[in-house]
Design a protein around this motif. Structure first.
Motif, PDB file in Angstrom:
ATOM      1  N   VAL A 173       1.846 -10.305   3.489  1.00  0.00           N
ATOM      2  CA  VAL A 173       0.992 -10.550   4.291  1.00  0.00           C
ATOM      3  C   VAL A 173       0.664  -8.815   4.340  1.00  0.00           C
ATOM      4  O   VAL A 173       1.208  -8.431   4.651  1.00  0.00           O
ATOM      5  N   LEU A 174      -0.815  -8.554   4.429  1.00  0.00           N
ATOM      6  CA  LEU A 174      -1.228  -7.537   3.698  1.00  0.00           C
ATOM      7  C   LEU A 174      -1.947  -7.283   5.478  1.00  0.00           C
ATOM      8  O   LEU A 174      -2.457  -8.073   5.792  1.00  0.00           O
ATOM      9  N   ILE A 175      -1.285  -5.855   5.958  1.00  0.00           N
ATOM     10  CA  ILE A 175      -2.252  -5.544   7.121  1.00  0.00           C
ATOM     11  C   ILE A 175      -3.341  -3.963   7.025  1.00  0.00           C
ATOM     12  O   ILE A 175      -2.482  -3.547   5.610  1.00  0.00           O
ATOM     13  N   GLY A 176      -4.053  -3.670   7.439  1.00  0.00           N
ATOM     14  CA  GLY A 176      -4.492  -2.843   7.074  1.00  0.00           C
ATOM     15  C   GLY A 176      -5.569  -1.911   8.616  1.00  0.00           C
ATOM     16  O   GLY A 176      -5.523  -3.044   9.445  1.00  0.00           O
ATOM     17  N   GLY A 177      -6.221  -1.441   9.339  1.00  0.00           N
ATOM     18  CA  GLY A 177      -7.060  -1.014  10.116  1.00  0.00           C
ATOM     19  C   GLY A 177      -8.296  -0.819   9.749  1.00  0.00           C
ATOM     20  O   GLY A 177      -9.046  -0.129  11.200  1.00  0.00           O
ATOM     21  N   ASP A 178      -8.928  -0.820   8.897  1.00  0.00           N
ATOM     22  CA  ASP A 178      -9.785  -0.982   8.616  1.00  0.00           C
ATOM     23  C   ASP A 178     -10.682  -2.346   7.733  1.00  0.00           C
ATOM     24  O   ASP A 178      -9.901  -2.676   6.670  1.00  0.00           O
ATOM     25  N   LEU A 179     -11.875  -2.699   8.111  1.00  0.00           N
ATOM     26  CA  LEU A 179     -11.871  -4.188   8.055  1.00  0.00           C
ATOM     27  C   LEU A 179     -12.361  -4.116   6.475  1.00  0.00           C
ATOM     28  O   LEU A 179     -12.806  -5.116   5.677  1.00  0.00           O
ATOM     29  N   GLY A 180     -13.498  -2.760   6.897  1.00  0.00           N
ATOM     30  CA  GLY A 180     -13.792  -2.889   5.031  1.00  0.00           C
ATOM     31  C   GLY A 180     -13.015  -2.938   3.741  1.00  0.00           C
ATOM     32  O   GLY A 180     -13.661  -4.040   2.952  1.00  0.00           O
ATOM     33  N   CYS A 181     -12.076  -2.002   3.901  1.00  0.00           N
ATOM     34  CA  CYS A 181     -11.193  -2.109   2.865  1.00  0.00           C
ATOM     35  C   CYS A 181     -10.649  -3.648   2.839  1.00  0.00           C
ATOM     36  O   CYS A 181      -9.903  -4.307   2.170  1.00  0.00           O
ATOM     37  N   VAL A 197      -4.984  -5.170  11.806  1.00  0.00           N
ATOM     38  CA  VAL A 197      -3.593  -4.898  12.232  1.00  0.00           C
ATOM     39  C   VAL A 197      -3.501  -5.097  14.245  1.00  0.00           C
ATOM     40  O   VAL A 197      -2.623  -5.269  14.460  1.00  0.00           O
ATOM     41  N   ALA A 198      -5.000  -4.557  14.447  1.00  0.00           N
ATOM     42  CA  ALA A 198      -5.181  -5.279  16.242  1.00  0.00           C
ATOM     43  C   ALA A 198      -4.752  -6.741  16.503  1.00  0.00           C
ATOM     44  O   ALA A 198      -4.255  -6.843  17.052  1.00  0.00           O
TER      45      ALA A 198
END
Lengths: 473, 253
Positions: B207-215, B235-236
């Motif tokens: 799973v890839l998690i990030g904090g910015d939807l654009g990326c 991440v949320a």
């Protein structure tokens, strides 16, 4: 140098397909980025040093006229001459005239970005001079007849096989008939070939990493020692430098040298740090008979007075390009005007105009990695955005892009229109996606969908859902 | 004591593309003891105009955001990029306008990215979530370099029992999204996204998690085009235990 900045987009496509360039660029990471990180981690005060570097450079820019005059006085007191050049043409003429007066036939050159900026080699060759680059990377490019693609590793885009081929073709007539395939062999052959050129050169031309106002000295850093030889062996030494290179004292230079080596190559100090101060004095064992410094403005005074002043702090370490993902993908030749990478994208539109080089300011994701490693804290993303602001004001961006932006901004300023409009649009997009969760292609969005799926909206807009849910709460 | 009031900055991409991120943010903030409201008069932070040089429109949008969030104790958004714009760039925009500069600075001081708000302000160091698996985290550029967000999401994700984090190489390197950059220079953008995909796959995380939807839309879109099985969540969603539906770009269940 001939600018091809306006061909940037075509150059990008070529660069991305160039297999040997891509191979060469992949080495930037291990060669520069990792080494810098390692050496920075061993110096706890590195962040303080960056702040000190920023302050030293700002102080110089605040008092540039004072320190330049002081530098000039010191050089003169040592028996050297300072020549002021407002633009590239004047700088070329000054150097050419010195060469003519001393009846020079051969010129040996240390690495100088100013020489690239003013296209000095071409001018001297046109005047019948034999010009030889002594920096190994520059020498390779001279044989290949290409411009540098990196400010401290100018031939970084060349693979070993390509260099071997270049040497084989160029050195056969000098009696070197074997094709070489190891790095030490290639370096040794270049060293042998270049050694005789140093001895026969009438004029040595070098750049300047720093000009020290306190002592009238020029400092250059190299890892090959070619700078020393170019300074000391020929009977005339000409330094080509831009006016922003001056620093007040040797202490200041020392602080900046600590930053420079670490930021550039991940070294604590470069192999050679060469100070040259005036011509040979009575009793000196070696040194040139004449010592000249050509100080180039070429638009820098104008930058000093405007929004791009911070850029003049630059000490040309190249860390910004080493850490730039766009540079890592396309290298330095797509810029095609001397300074590549983030600093090139800021400088080039200043020198050539936004009409010519506007693409450069836009070819950046504004990820900020460059600024975070800059040893003198130049806010490169902000400066690129300033170029974009000027492009927008002068309506230089393509019409469709401007119209799309205007339409979007017009709606985004009006929530009462934005929200129902977006709710409708998202609803339609969702219908189109038919629950597949993504689009393989979409009209008007080919730039995205040619290489990426476009995720479909999850449901209705959040604002629509929130209104409904809040009603229930 | 009455609860502190948070105005949720939804962000335009979450509003349009992934409402679950906003619902997850609300849940996390409410669970942390705050009262959360969503001002209706918000659209976007203005970044597309700002980064394309249209500072005039950016100022108008900024004034709208400043007014919409004037009465809240905090403004929280699930994006380092949008909050970076509000926190770091709004004050720059009004350097010559003392009245709005004061308001912009006031908002700047109250504005926080979600994970940094939860850890640094709300003092949360663990969350309950049924999400499990091996994750890898992409550090989005603006959050990382403008706001210093690095450890906060990892701390919270690491507190989930079934989760382990497998760091990818070059997690701090840009994915090539860059707002309108991704369609202005699609070839370079795709190359950066491909490099990111390679690093994600080499991490062996599922799973890839990030904090910015654009990326995440950019990386997710490239992962799917290349038929990689890695799932992508914000991440949320994971922290709020709301990552049980379709991942970004997945078929609806």
């Amino acid at each position: 140098m001939q600018s091809q900045s306006h061909r940037f987009k075509q150059n990008v496509s070529v660069a991305l397909e160039d297999v040997s360039l891509q191979k060469a660029l992949s080495r930037v990471q291990e060669g520069f980025v990792d080494k810098r990180a390692a050496v920075v981690s061993t110096l706890p005060e590195f962040e303080q040093l960056r702040e000190q570097g920023r302050e030293i450079r700002n102080h110089v820019l605040d008092h540039l006229d004072f320190y330049l005059r002081r530098f000039e006085n010191r050089v003169q007191a040592l028996g050297g001459q300072v020549h002021w050049a407002e633009n590239a043409e004047q700088a070329r003429d000054i150097v050419r005239d010195i060469c003519r007066r001393v009846e020079a036939k051969t010129v040996i050159k240390g690495k100088s970005m100013i020489s690239e900026e003013i296209a000095l080699n071409e001018a001297l060759e046109l005047d019948g001079l034999d010009v030889v680059e002594s920096d190994l990377g520059e020498y390779i490019l001279q044989l290949a007849q290409e411009p540098p693609s990196h400010i401290i590793a100018p031939a970084i885009h060349k693979t070993r096989a390509q260099i071997s081929e270049l040497f084989y073709n160029a050195h056969q007539k000098l009696g070197y008939t074997k094709k070489l395939d190891t790095v030490p062999d290639l370096v040794n052959e270049a060293r042998e070939v270049l050694r005789s050129r140093y001895l026969e050169a009438d004029v040595g031309i070098t750049g300047a990493n720093f000009l020290v106002a306190e002592t009238g000295s020029n400092i250059i850093v190299t890892n090959e020692g070619n700078g020393d030889l170019s300074c000391t062996l020929p009977r005339v030494h000409i330094v080509t430098a831009s006016i922003d290179k001056v620093v007040p004292t040797l202490d200041d230079a020392s602080a900046l040298l600590r930053l420079l080596a670490r930021s550039a190559t991940g070294q604590e100090i470069t192999s050679y740090t060469t100070f040259s101060s005036g011509p040979k004095r009575a009793g000196d064992a070696d040194g040139p008979d004449e010592y000249h410094v050509v100080l180039l403005d070429n638009g820098r005074t104008e930058m000093l007075a405007g929004a791009f002043r911070d850029m003049l702090r630059c000490i040309r370490c190249g860390a910004c390009m080493n850490h730039c993902p766009v540079y890592g993908a396309i290298g330095g030749h797509s810029h095609r005007w001397g300074y590549p990478g983030p600093i090139g994208s800021v400088l080039t539109p200043n020198f050539l105009g936004l009409e010519e080089a506007g693409d450069l300011a836009n070819a950046c994701t504004l990820n900020g990695h460059c600024a975070s490693v800059c040893p003198v804290k130049i806010p490169l993303p902000d400066l690129l955005r300033e170029h974009r602001r000027r492009q927008f004001e002068r309506k230089l961006q393509p019409l469709p892009a401007r119209l799309a932006l205007a339409a979007w901004a017009g709606i985004a300023r009006r929530p009462w229109i934005y929200q129902p409009l977006m709710a409708t649009g998202i609803g339609m997009l969702r219908l189109l996606s038919r629950g597949r969760g993504k689009f393989k292609s979409l009209p008007m969005l080919g730039a995205w969908t040619r290489t990426r799926d476009l995720p479909a909206p999850q449901s209705r807009t959040f604002q629509t859902l929130w209104k409904k849910q809040r009603g229930k709460r | 004591m009455s609860k502190a009031r948070i105005g949720l900055f939804v962000t335009c991409l979450v509003d349009l593309y992934r409402p679950s991120v906003a619902f997850a943010s609300i849940k996390l903030l409410e669970d942390a003891g705050y009262r959360v409201e969503v001002p209706q008069s918000q659209t976007c932070c203005g970044q597309p105009a700002f980064n394309n040089g249209d500072f005039g429109s950016t100022c108008e949008i900024a004034r709208q955001v400043i007014d919409a969030f004037a009465d809240f104790d905090y403004v929280v958004g699930a994006s380092g990029s949008c909050i970076g714009t509000i926190k770091m760039h709004y004050p720059e925009l009004f350097e010559d306008d003392p009245e709005w500069l004061a308001k912009a600075r006031d908002l700047s001081a109250r504005a926080f990215e979600l994970t940094s708000f939860l850890t640094d302000i709300a003092g949360i160091d663990s969350v309950e979530s049924g999400f499990g698996g091996e994750l890898t985290y992409h550090d989005s550029c603006s959050g990382l370099r403008e706001l210093g967000i690095k450890q906060q999401p990892r701390k919270l994700l690491g507190s989930i029992e079934g989760v382990s984090i497998r760091e990818m190489q070059h997690s701090e390197t840009c994915c090539g999204f860059g707002g309108t950059f991704c369609v202005k220079f699609p070839e370079i953008s795709t190359r950066l996204a491909s490099d990111k995909v390679d690093n994600i796959c080499n991490s062996k995380a599922q799973v890839l998690i990030g904090g910015d939807l654009g990326c995440l839309l950019n990386i997710g879109g490239r992962l799917q085009r290349l038929d990689k099985p890695v799932r992508v969540f914000h991440v949320a969603e994971v922290l709020a235990d709301m990552a049980d539906g379709s991942a970004i770009g997945e078929e609806e269940t």
